[in-house]
Write an enzyme that holds these catalytic residues in place. Structure first.
Site, PDB file in Angstrom:
ATOM      1  N   PHE A 192      50.505  40.164  37.721  1.00  0.00           N
ATOM      2  CA  PHE A 192      51.110  39.807  36.435  1.00  0.00           C
ATOM      3  C   PHE A 192      51.796  41.035  35.875  1.00  0.00           C
ATOM      4  CE2 PHE A 192      51.356  39.515  31.866  1.00  0.00           C
ATOM      5  CZ  PHE A 192      51.905  38.261  31.689  1.00  0.00           C
TER       6      PHE A 192
ATOM      7  N   ASP B 273      52.478  49.749  39.360  1.00  0.00           N
ATOM      8  CA  ASP B 273      52.525  49.087  38.053  1.00  0.00           C
ATOM      9  C   ASP B 273      51.279  49.495  37.279  1.00  0.00           C
ATOM     10  OD1 ASP B 273      52.564  47.475  35.847  1.00  0.00           O
ATOM     11  OD2 ASP B 273      52.487  45.577  36.930  1.00  0.00           O
TER      12      ASP B 273
ATOM     13  N   LYS C  49      52.461  49.835  27.204  1.00  0.00           N
ATOM     14  CA  LYS C  49      51.267  49.625  26.384  1.00  0.00           C
ATOM     15  C   LYS C  49      50.772  50.909  25.735  1.00  0.00           C
ATOM     16  CE  LYS C  49      49.737  45.422  28.785  1.00  0.00           C
ATOM     17  NZ  LYS C  49      50.365  44.496  27.841  1.00  0.00           N
TER      18      LYS C  49
END
Length: 320
Positions: free
Chosen positions: A39, A126, A155
Site C-alpha cells: 500500500f 518505500d 508522514k
C-alpha cells in the site's frame, strides 16, 4: 513533494527514466515490480500495483508495466528478474504497514538488493510508514544495512503537522529527469522544507529512534504476555513502535470490535484486514505511558473473554 503517494509516483518516474536512459530498456517497455499486499496510496498508479480489491476495484483500466510478486519471497523475485530483462526496479516496504505490520525474514532486503544489482535493476525503499525512527532505526532498511537506490519518505518527515514528502537517490538516478520534467505546485516550498528540517532535528537530538527501539521491545513483551494468557491474541509482531496483534475471532468479536472498546477506554488503534490491530504510538512516548497503554489493551482484550461489556477502564492516554 507533498504526500507519500507523490513520492511513490516520483520514484516510479525516476526508475522508468533511469531504465531507458541508463539501462537501455526499449521505449515504453520498462517494468516495475511490487510486493503483493503493498500500500502506497490511492492514485491510479498506486492502485494499479495493488492486490487489494478494496483499493483497485472499479477504477480500471490500470497502469501498464506494473507487476506484483509475493512479499518476502526471494525466489519469486529472482524468477521474475531472470525472465524479463526490462525490469527496472522493485518497490517494496521494508515492513508492510497497511498489510498488518508484516515483518519479512531477516536478510530479505539484503538478498533482494543483491539480486537487483545482479540484474541491473533498482531497489525502491518505500519508507513512508516505516521510516524516520518508527521501527527503532532511522530507516527500517538500516536493520539490514541496506541503502536503497531510491528512498521514499513522508508522514513523519514533518512530524505530522505539514504536507511534505521526499525522494532521495544518487545523481545517476536523480539527474535522469531534467529541469522542468517533473514538479509539484507546493513541493519543496520554504515552509515545508523548514518544518522537515526541524522534525529531523528533533528525531536526532531527542534520540527518538533509540526510544522507539526500547519502548517497542517493552510493548511487545507486554503483548506477548497477553498472548500467553488468552487464546484471542494469536500473534504479536513488529519492530520499534510499529507493531500489531492478530485477533482470533471468537463469539462474533473481531479486531474492529476490540478497537471500538479500546477507544472507549481511551486508546486509539487501527484495525486492518479484519483480524489485525496496529499500534503506532508517538515516538515521544514514555515507559510509563507504554505500560498504561499495555494495561488498557490487556484489560480490554480480556474483558471479551470475561464477557464484560461496560467495565473497561476510562483512561486518557496517548494514541497507540
Amino acid at each position: 513533494m507533498n504526500t507519500g503517494v507523490e513520492g511513490g509516483e516520483t520514484a516510479c518516474k525516476l526508475a522508468r527514466r533511469w531504465g531507458y536512459d541508463v539501462k537501455g530498456v526499449p521505449k515504453n517497455q520498462a517494468v516495475i515490480l511490487f510486493a503483493e499486499n503493498n500500500f502506497w496510496g490511492r492514485t491510479l498508479a498506486a492502485i494499479s500495483s495493488s492486490t487489494d480489491p478494496e483499493s483497485f476495484g472499479g477504477f480500471g483500466p490500470y497502469m501498464p508495466g506494473f507487476e506484483t510478486i509475493p512479499y518476502n519471497d526471494l525466489d519469486a523475485l529472482k524468477s521474475k528478474l531472470e525472465e524479463n530483462p526490462n525490469i527496472v526496479a522493485f518497490m517494496v516496504e521494508p515492513i508492510q504497514g497497511e498489510a498488518g505490520v508484516v515483518v519479512p525474514d531477516e536478510g530479505y532486503l539484503k538478498g533482494a538488493h543483491a539480486l537487483l544489482k545482479e540484474h541491473e535493476a533498482l531497489l525502491i525503499g518505500d519508507e513512508v510508514q516505516s521510516g524516520l525512527a518508527r521501527t527503532g532505526r532511522m530507516l527500517a532498511c538500516d536493520w539490514e544495512g541496506v541503502r536503497p537506490d531510491i528512498l521514499v519518505l513522508g508522514k513523519a518527515l514533518s512530524g505530522g503537522i505539514y504536507p511534505v514528502s521526499a525522494v532521495l537517490a544518487d545523481d545517476e538516478v536523480m539527474l535522469t529527469i531534467g529541469r522542468g520534467q517533473h514538479g509539484s505546485t507546493y513541493g519543496g516550498n520554504p515552509v515545508a522544507a523548514r518544518v522537515a528540517k526541524a522534525a529531523l532535528q528533533v528525531l536526532v537530538e531527542e534520540k527518538l529512534a533509540q526510544n522507539s527501539d526500547k519502548l517497542g521491545k517493552l510493548l511487545r513483551q507486554q503483548l506477548r504476555t497477553l498472548q500467553d494468557a488468552t487464546g484471542r491474541v494469536t500473534e504479536v509482531r513488529g519492530k520499534g513502535l510499529l507493531n500489531a496483534i492478530v485477533i482470533k475471532e471468537q463469539g462474533g468479536v473481531n479486531a474492529y470490535d476490540v478497537c471500538l472498546k479500546l477507544k472507549d477506554a481511551g486508546l486509539l488503534a487501527k484495525p486492518t484486514h479484519g483480524d489485525i490491530i496496529r499500534f503506532a504510538p508517538a515516538l515521544t512516548m514514555t515507559e510509563d505511558q507504554i505500560m498504561e497503554c499495555s494495561d488498557i489493551i490487556a484489560t480490554t482484550v480480556r474483558s471479551f473473554d470475561d464477557s464484560l461489556t461496560d467495565d473497561t477502564p476510562k483512561q486518557k492516554v496517548a494514541t497507540a
